[in-house]
Motif scaffolding. Structure first.
Motif, PDB file in Angstrom:
ATOM      1  N   LEU A  95      19.967  23.587 -14.422  1.00  0.00           N
ATOM      2  CA  LEU A  95      19.844  22.391 -13.592  1.00  0.00           C
ATOM      3  C   LEU A  95      19.036  22.670 -12.333  1.00  0.00           C
ATOM      4  N   ALA A  96      19.227  23.853 -11.747  1.00  0.00           N
ATOM      5  CA  ALA A  96      18.524  24.178 -10.502  1.00  0.00           C
ATOM      6  C   ALA A  96      17.019  24.284 -10.716  1.00  0.00           C
ATOM      7  N   TYR A  97      16.603  24.748 -11.891  1.00  0.00           N
ATOM      8  CA  TYR A  97      15.173  24.952 -12.133  1.00  0.00           C
ATOM      9  C   TYR A  97      14.371  23.651 -12.060  1.00  0.00           C
ATOM     10  N   PRO A  98      14.726  22.603 -12.806  1.00  0.00           N
ATOM     11  CA  PRO A  98      13.928  21.365 -12.669  1.00  0.00           C
ATOM     12  C   PRO A  98      14.033  20.730 -11.286  1.00  0.00           C
ATOM     13  N   LEU A  99      15.212  20.844 -10.648  1.00  0.00           N
ATOM     14  CA  LEU A  99      15.354  20.251  -9.317  1.00  0.00           C
ATOM     15  C   LEU A  99      14.552  21.002  -8.262  1.00  0.00           C
ATOM     16  N   SER A 100      14.132  22.218  -8.576  1.00  0.00           N
ATOM     17  CA  SER A 100      13.316  22.977  -7.630  1.00  0.00           C
ATOM     18  C   SER A 100      11.824  22.693  -7.790  1.00  0.00           C
ATOM     19  N   ARG A 101      11.446  21.963  -8.869  1.00  0.00           N
ATOM     20  CA  ARG A 101      10.035  21.643  -9.101  1.00  0.00           C
ATOM     21  C   ARG A 101       9.631  20.415  -8.287  1.00  0.00           C
ATOM     22  N   LYS A 108      14.080  13.676  -5.244  1.00  0.00           N
ATOM     23  CA  LYS A 108      14.959  13.446  -4.095  1.00  0.00           C
ATOM     24  C   LYS A 108      16.208  12.678  -4.510  1.00  0.00           C
ATOM     25  N   GLY A 109      16.042  11.675  -5.375  1.00  0.00           N
ATOM     26  CA  GLY A 109      17.192  10.892  -5.827  1.00  0.00           C
ATOM     27  C   GLY A 109      18.170  11.721  -6.641  1.00  0.00           C
ATOM     28  N   TRP A 110      17.646  12.597  -7.523  1.00  0.00           N
ATOM     29  CA  TRP A 110      18.516  13.457  -8.313  1.00  0.00           C
ATOM     30  C   TRP A 110      19.295  14.423  -7.421  1.00  0.00           C
ATOM     31  N   ASN A 111      18.632  14.960  -6.423  1.00  0.00           N
ATOM     32  CA  ASN A 111      19.329  15.866  -5.501  1.00  0.00           C
ATOM     33  C   ASN A 111      20.432  15.149  -4.744  1.00  0.00           C
ATOM     34  N   LEU A 112      20.162  13.938  -4.277  1.00  0.00           N
ATOM     35  CA  LEU A 112      21.181  13.163  -3.568  1.00  0.00           C
ATOM     36  C   LEU A 112      22.344  12.805  -4.500  1.00  0.00           C
ATOM     37  N   TYR A 113      22.020  12.548  -5.755  1.00  0.00           N
ATOM     38  CA  TYR A 113      23.061  12.205  -6.731  1.00  0.00           C
ATOM     39  C   TYR A 113      24.064  13.342  -6.887  1.00  0.00           C
ATOM     40  N   PHE A 114      23.566  14.557  -7.000  1.00  0.00           N
ATOM     41  CA  PHE A 114      24.465  15.700  -7.169  1.00  0.00           C
ATOM     42  C   PHE A 114      25.172  16.056  -5.860  1.00  0.00           C
ATOM     43  N   SER A 147      34.485  23.595 -15.183  1.00  0.00           N
ATOM     44  CA  SER A 147      33.944  24.487 -14.153  1.00  0.00           C
ATOM     45  C   SER A 147      32.531  24.962 -14.465  1.00  0.00           C
ATOM     46  N   LEU A 148      31.881  24.362 -15.457  1.00  0.00           N
ATOM     47  CA  LEU A 148      30.525  24.794 -15.800  1.00  0.00           C
ATOM     48  C   LEU A 148      29.535  24.514 -14.677  1.00  0.00           C
ATOM     49  N   MET A 149      29.748  23.416 -13.944  1.00  0.00           N
ATOM     50  CA  MET A 149      28.812  23.043 -12.891  1.00  0.00           C
ATOM     51  C   MET A 149      29.471  23.128 -11.518  1.00  0.00           C
ATOM     52  N   ASN A 150      28.789  23.790 -10.604  1.00  0.00           N
ATOM     53  CA  ASN A 150      29.189  23.846  -9.202  1.00  0.00           C
ATOM     54  C   ASN A 150      27.964  23.489  -8.370  1.00  0.00           C
ATOM     55  N   VAL A 151      28.010  22.342  -7.726  1.00  0.00           N
ATOM     56  CA  VAL A 151      26.828  21.824  -7.027  1.00  0.00           C
ATOM     57  C   VAL A 151      26.421  22.739  -5.879  1.00  0.00           C
TER      58      VAL A 151
END
Length: 296
Positions: A95-101, A108-114, A147-151
């Motif tokens: 998840l971090a990889y696409p959000l870092s592109r 920005k919207g996806w980051n705010l969502y998480f 517990s798979l995802m920790n924002v």
């Protein structure tokens, strides 16, 4: 000049004294638990056992390792840690990889969502209802999937990835690499230090977790080591009935153990393994400070 040098020495002395005090405050209680767990119960009741066992014995550990509930709890904890931590690191990284592109549409919207999920939640009862609707109550999956995802850890990994040289990915694309190849063969090896850090945090979280086992499982076969330890400590403290620790002690009178030494030994068994993992990952923390530079 001499005055400044003297002031620096005084400052260093104060810092060292503070660090020594912090070390003593954090280490001595842990050391005392270890000493009591290794001391004979008959000698422990006399008091005065602080820095070294007067009558060393492994009877408490022997009794602990004979208890089926503790051994089963240890197995469940080891299994959830070995499965949950690597899977969590993989999901967080993917998840971090696409959000870092920077070219991600709606980044920005996806980051705010998480990030929103870090501050607002439905509460324990809705959470339980969701788990029940997904048939995860009293199953091993209740330890892994939620517990798979920790924002918070995802943001750490994303920030680390944003500092990686983009020239490396551009070169890989020129050579014909696709996104999956870049992710698994370039990005993940370069992010090893932060992944080791997140993996250690996740492993500690899984190892120390007890509430999910306490609230969402009923079978004794799914109780984690920490949940068994909480049961031992709470039963001993309430004193309303014969505690599990006392029963263990009574069943091994020939071993000269007591409820106190059993509790200390159980605490050490639940604590030591995860502490011993840290030295093997420490090098990645140091290495992480040297990554991210680009030669021009």
């Amino acid at each position: 000049m001499l005055l400044n040098r003297f002031g620096d020495q005084i400052f260093k002395l104060v810092v060292y004294l503070i660090l020594i005090m912090v070390l003593l405050v954090t280490f001595l209680p842990f050391w005392n638990i270890l000493v009591l767990s290794l001391n004979s119960a008959e000698d422990t009741v006399r008091g005065g056992v602080y820095l070294w066992p007067r009558v060393p014995t492994l009877d408490s550990y022997s009794q602990i390792l004979k208890d089926s509930e503790i051994l089963n709890g240890l197995w469940v904890t080891v299994k959830r840690t070995l499965i949950g931590a690597p899977l969590s690191v993989l999901v967080i990284t993917m998840l971090a990889y696409p959000l870092s592109r920077r070219n991600l549409v709606g980044r920005k919207g996806w980051n705010l969502y998480f990030i929103f999920t870090m501050y607002f939640g439905g509460g324990l009862i809705p959470y339980y209802m969701v788990l029940k609707a997904l048939n995860m109550i009293d199953t091993f999956s209740v330890f892994i999937l939620p517990s798979l995802m920790n924002v918070f850890y995802m943001i750490i990994v994303r920030t680390f990835m944003e500092q990686l040289p983009h020239e490396i990915e551009e070169s890989a694309k020129v050579d014909g690499a696709n996104d999956l190849t870049i992710f698994f063969r370039i990005v993940m090896p370069l992010t090893t230090p932060v992944l080791a850090t997140v993996g250690l945090f996740q492993a500690i979280g899984h190892w120390n977790a007890w509430f999910d086992s306490y609230a969402f499982t009923y079978s004794s076969d799914l109780k984690t080591l920490q949940a068994v330890l909480v049961k031992i400590l709470s039963q001993f403290q309430t004193g309303g009935m014969v505690s599990q620790t006392q029963m263990l002690a009574n069943s091994a009178k020939r071993n000269a153990v007591s409820s106190d030494t059993i509790r200390m030994a159980a605490t050490m068994v639940a604590t030591l393994p995860i502490i011993l993992v840290y030295p093997f990952l420490q090098k990645y923390f140091v290495k992480g400070m040297t990554l991210g530079a680009v030669k021009s």
